[in-house]
Design an enzyme around this catalytic site. Sequence first.
Site, PDB file in Angstrom:
ATOM      1  N   GLU A  20      12.174  31.530 -12.869  1.00 57.95           N
ATOM      2  CA  GLU A  20      12.090  30.071 -12.848  1.00 57.95           C
ATOM      3  C   GLU A  20      12.682  29.463 -14.112  1.00 57.95           C
ATOM      4  OE1 GLU A  20       7.940  29.375 -11.945  1.00 57.95           O
ATOM      5  OE2 GLU A  20       8.243  30.030  -9.863  1.00 57.95           O
ATOM      6  N   GLU A  40      14.368  37.725  -3.731  1.00 57.29           N
ATOM      7  CA  GLU A  40      15.249  38.366  -2.736  1.00 57.29           C
ATOM      8  C   GLU A  40      16.710  38.204  -3.132  1.00 57.29           C
ATOM      9  OE1 GLU A  40      12.780  36.276  -2.294  1.00 57.29           O
ATOM     10  OE2 GLU A  40      11.917  36.388  -0.299  1.00 57.29           O
TER      11      GLU A  40
HETATM   12  N1  THU Z   1      10.085  32.506  -4.118  1.00 53.29           N
HETATM   13  C1  THU Z   1      10.700  33.717  -4.003  1.00 53.29           C
HETATM   14  O1  THU Z   1      10.960  34.396  -4.996  1.00 53.29           O
HETATM   15  N2  THU Z   1      11.012  34.152  -2.769  1.00 53.29           N
HETATM   16  C2  THU Z   1      10.782  33.468  -1.628  1.00 53.29           C
HETATM   17  O2  THU Z   1      11.196  33.883  -0.575  1.00 53.29           O
HETATM   18  C3  THU Z   1      10.009  32.223  -1.659  1.00 53.29           C
HETATM   19  C4  THU Z   1       9.775  31.645  -3.007  1.00 53.29           C
HETATM   20  C5  THU Z   1       9.744  32.043  -5.455  1.00 53.29           C
HETATM   21  C6  THU Z   1      10.552  30.872  -5.934  1.00 53.29           C
HETATM   22  C7  THU Z   1       9.613  30.266  -6.953  1.00 53.29           C
HETATM   23  O3  THU Z   1       9.788  30.940  -8.184  1.00 53.29           O
HETATM   24  C8  THU Z   1       8.230  30.601  -6.428  1.00 53.29           C
HETATM   25  O4  THU Z   1       8.404  31.626  -5.485  1.00 53.29           O
HETATM   26  C9  THU Z   1       7.502  29.444  -5.790  1.00 53.29           C
HETATM   27  O5  THU Z   1       8.282  28.836  -4.835  1.00 53.29           O
END
Ligand code: THU
Length: 159
Positions: A46, A57
């Site tokens: 993030e 992913e």
């Molecule tokens: N996130 C993922 O890493 N993969 C997903 O398929 C859905 C969301 C992460 C993005 C963000 O850092 C956090 O989860 C909350 O949305």
Amino acid sequence: MAKHIDRLIETAVQAQKRAYCPYSRYPVGAAVLTGGGRVFPGCNIENASYGLAMCAERAAIYHAVASGHDAIRAVAVVGAAAKPCGACRQVMYEFSDKDTAIYLVDLNPATGRRSICKTTVYKLLPLAFDPLASGLLPTNPRNLLRRKAARSPGRTKRK
Ligand code: THU
């Protein structure tokens, strides 16, 4: 194959521990198994500018592609009821074939219990945007790149 999948899931479980998610506090780990049996991890990363967050992913897939492996045999995703977002499904589709397996691993951090759901990209993203069907390209984009690479002259020794 079962050994590869165990290794794939274990890699995703470890990657989840490296998630950089101070804003959402929602750690996700992922791993990609390539056609050649290599495994590449990814985690969500993030940023203070929220929109820049990268999903686990896509981080794993880009890791594999940047390492020279663009044929995905399987993907594992680990998180609390983790499901790939729409953007990740389209990116998975780009590098998958009809046999590519997706393992959704729901990990309960309190108990360590895992429940695993096996699915496919085609089930996750029916009616995907497809470069062949849309007429964008005459052949699989990965074949195009391979042919181009084969045509370009090899590196010559510097004198
Ligand atoms: N996130 C993922 O890493 N993969 C997903 O398929 C859905 C969301 C992460 C993005 C963000 O850092 C956090 O989860 C909350 O949305």
